[in-house]
Scaffold this motif. Sequence first.
Motif, PDB file in Angstrom:
ATOM      1  N   GLN A 124       1.036  -1.246  -0.024  1.00  0.00           N
ATOM      2  CA  GLN A 124      -0.223   0.100   0.150  1.00  0.00           C
ATOM      3  C   GLN A 124       0.283   0.862   0.087  1.00  0.00           C
ATOM      4  N   LEU A 125       1.630   1.366   0.285  1.00  0.00           N
ATOM      5  CA  LEU A 125       2.973   2.842   0.655  1.00  0.00           C
ATOM      6  C   LEU A 125       3.724   1.985  -1.423  1.00  0.00           C
ATOM      7  N   ARG A 126       4.247   1.144  -1.228  1.00  0.00           N
ATOM      8  CA  ARG A 126       5.068   1.245  -2.694  1.00  0.00           C
ATOM      9  C   ARG A 126       4.806   3.144  -4.186  1.00  0.00           C
ATOM     10  N   PRO A 127       3.036   2.893  -4.059  1.00  0.00           N
ATOM     11  CA  PRO A 127       3.336   3.927  -4.779  1.00  0.00           C
ATOM     12  C   PRO A 127       3.750   5.444  -4.468  1.00  0.00           C
ATOM     13  N   VAL A 128       3.478   5.736  -3.040  1.00  0.00           N
ATOM     14  CA  VAL A 128       2.808   6.923  -2.568  1.00  0.00           C
ATOM     15  C   VAL A 128       5.121   7.213  -2.799  1.00  0.00           C
ATOM     16  N   HIS A 129       5.925   6.411  -1.935  1.00  0.00           N
ATOM     17  CA  HIS A 129       7.387   5.871  -1.931  1.00  0.00           C
ATOM     18  C   HIS A 129       7.798   6.277  -3.480  1.00  0.00           C
ATOM     19  N   GLU A 130       7.829   5.293  -4.063  1.00  0.00           N
ATOM     20  CA  GLU A 130       7.837   5.811  -5.967  1.00  0.00           C
ATOM     21  C   GLU A 130       7.656   7.161  -6.167  1.00  0.00           C
ATOM     22  N   THR A 131       6.111   7.379  -5.783  1.00  0.00           N
ATOM     23  CA  THR A 131       5.777   9.089  -6.324  1.00  0.00           C
ATOM     24  C   THR A 131       7.159  10.069  -6.141  1.00  0.00           C
ATOM     25  N   ALA A 132       7.332   9.855  -4.472  1.00  0.00           N
ATOM     26  CA  ALA A 132       8.246  11.273  -4.027  1.00  0.00           C
ATOM     27  C   ALA A 132       9.393  10.502  -4.046  1.00  0.00           C
ATOM     28  N   TYR A 133      10.075   9.274  -4.839  1.00  0.00           N
ATOM     29  CA  TYR A 133      11.028   9.667  -5.073  1.00  0.00           C
ATOM     30  C   TYR A 133      11.328   9.756  -6.650  1.00  0.00           C
ATOM     31  N   ILE A 134      10.607   9.806  -7.484  1.00  0.00           N
ATOM     32  CA  ILE A 134      10.754  10.160  -8.693  1.00  0.00           C
ATOM     33  C   ILE A 134      10.817  11.478  -8.964  1.00  0.00           C
ATOM     34  N   LEU A 135      10.239  12.138  -7.777  1.00  0.00           N
ATOM     35  CA  LEU A 135       9.572  13.651  -7.779  1.00  0.00           C
ATOM     36  C   LEU A 135      10.620  14.701  -7.595  1.00  0.00           C
ATOM     37  N   PHE A 137      13.962  12.810  -7.119  1.00  0.00           N
ATOM     38  CA  PHE A 137      14.955  12.602  -7.873  1.00  0.00           C
ATOM     39  C   PHE A 137      14.718  12.303  -9.485  1.00  0.00           C
ATOM     40  N   GLY A 138      14.280  12.965  -9.837  1.00  0.00           N
ATOM     41  CA  GLY A 138      13.379  12.311 -11.270  1.00  0.00           C
ATOM     42  C   GLY A 138      14.203  11.288 -11.971  1.00  0.00           C
ATOM     43  N   GLU A 139      14.126  10.054 -10.949  1.00  0.00           N
ATOM     44  CA  GLU A 139      14.371   8.667 -11.980  1.00  0.00           C
ATOM     45  C   GLU A 139      13.573   7.716 -10.781  1.00  0.00           C
ATOM     46  N   ALA A 140      13.155   6.409 -10.750  1.00  0.00           N
ATOM     47  CA  ALA A 140      12.380   5.506 -10.624  1.00  0.00           C
ATOM     48  C   ALA A 140      13.255   5.363  -9.248  1.00  0.00           C
ATOM     49  N   PRO A 141      13.057   4.854  -8.180  1.00  0.00           N
ATOM     50  CA  PRO A 141      13.983   4.657  -7.334  1.00  0.00           C
ATOM     51  C   PRO A 141      14.167   2.469  -8.220  1.00  0.00           C
ATOM     52  N   PRO A 142      15.440   2.137  -7.112  1.00  0.00           N
ATOM     53  CA  PRO A 142      16.011   0.963  -6.698  1.00  0.00           C
ATOM     54  C   PRO A 142      14.923   0.394  -5.751  1.00  0.00           C
ATOM     55  N   PHE A 143      13.730  -0.370  -6.326  1.00  0.00           N
ATOM     56  CA  PHE A 143      13.820  -1.075  -5.231  1.00  0.00           C
ATOM     57  C   PHE A 143      14.535  -2.151  -4.731  1.00  0.00           C
ATOM     58  N   ARG A 144      14.826  -2.703  -3.409  1.00  0.00           N
ATOM     59  CA  ARG A 144      15.865  -3.895  -3.439  1.00  0.00           C
ATOM     60  C   ARG A 144      14.789  -5.053  -3.487  1.00  0.00           C
ATOM     61  N   THR A 145      15.505  -5.903  -3.792  1.00  0.00           N
ATOM     62  CA  THR A 145      14.649  -7.282  -4.490  1.00  0.00           C
ATOM     63  C   THR A 145      14.985  -8.319  -2.196  1.00  0.00           C
ATOM     64  N   VAL A 146      13.453  -8.846  -2.082  1.00  0.00           N
ATOM     65  CA  VAL A 146      13.766  -9.945  -1.387  1.00  0.00           C
ATOM     66  C   VAL A 146      14.451 -10.702  -1.435  1.00  0.00           C
ATOM     67  N   GLU A 147      15.700 -11.303   0.085  1.00  0.00           N
ATOM     68  CA  GLU A 147      16.595 -11.795  -0.926  1.00  0.00           C
ATOM     69  C   GLU A 147      15.813 -13.642  -0.738  1.00  0.00           C
ATOM     70  N   SER A 148      16.198 -14.230  -1.531  1.00  0.00           N
ATOM     71  CA  SER A 148      15.964 -15.663  -1.528  1.00  0.00           C
ATOM     72  C   SER A 148      16.620 -16.299  -2.554  1.00  0.00           C
ATOM     73  N   PRO A 149      16.981 -17.451  -2.273  1.00  0.00           N
ATOM     74  CA  PRO A 149      17.560 -18.878  -3.229  1.00  0.00           C
ATOM     75  C   PRO A 149      17.027 -18.623  -4.757  1.00  0.00           C
ATOM     76  N   HIS A 150      17.942 -18.372  -5.800  1.00  0.00           N
ATOM     77  CA  HIS A 150      17.661 -18.798  -7.190  1.00  0.00           C
ATOM     78  C   HIS A 150      18.140 -20.056  -7.386  1.00  0.00           C
ATOM     79  N   MET A 151      17.666 -20.019  -8.225  1.00  0.00           N
ATOM     80  CA  MET A 151      18.091 -21.966  -9.286  1.00  0.00           C
ATOM     81  C   MET A 151      19.733 -21.351  -9.524  1.00  0.00           C
TER      82      MET A 151
END
Length: 163
Positions: A124-135, A137-151
Amino acid sequence: MADQAGSSSSHLGTQFQEDDDDFDLIYGAESGWVEARTHCDHLAILTADLSHIPTPSTPCNRCQHPSENWLCLCCKDVLCSRFVNKHMLEHYKQTTHCIALSYSDLSVWCFACDSYLDAQLIQQLRPVHETAYILKFGEAPPFRTVESPHMEDKPDKDTQSSS
């Protein structure tokens, strides 16, 4: 002279131990590191449209202070922090609008939980965080990924057993 060299090396050993203790105080659990919550029971009070928000340069609606301002995520008022004139804190006490985004560092705070909220993990908070970040810094935020084992990170058992 040999005694001086021995005493200075033992002094260095003590100094090194003190540095390790300082490291633990600075970077360890006692450093004031805050773990943001990944859940909040107050998210239902968020305004419906968090993709259209005032710009981060918006001054406090009450005192016009230009910085250290917060965006109320319930009504979109922009008010100054407790370190300026406490208008966001007063707003929470008067309205019980408890969730706000800092335009300084884009953190999200819940006054009712008395805790930071993880704006990247709480959907529910991602849209406002992304919008505020763009406003801001002028670019989309580098969202972190949740750490999980990859094949691709695991060795292939078939490949290992065939050699």
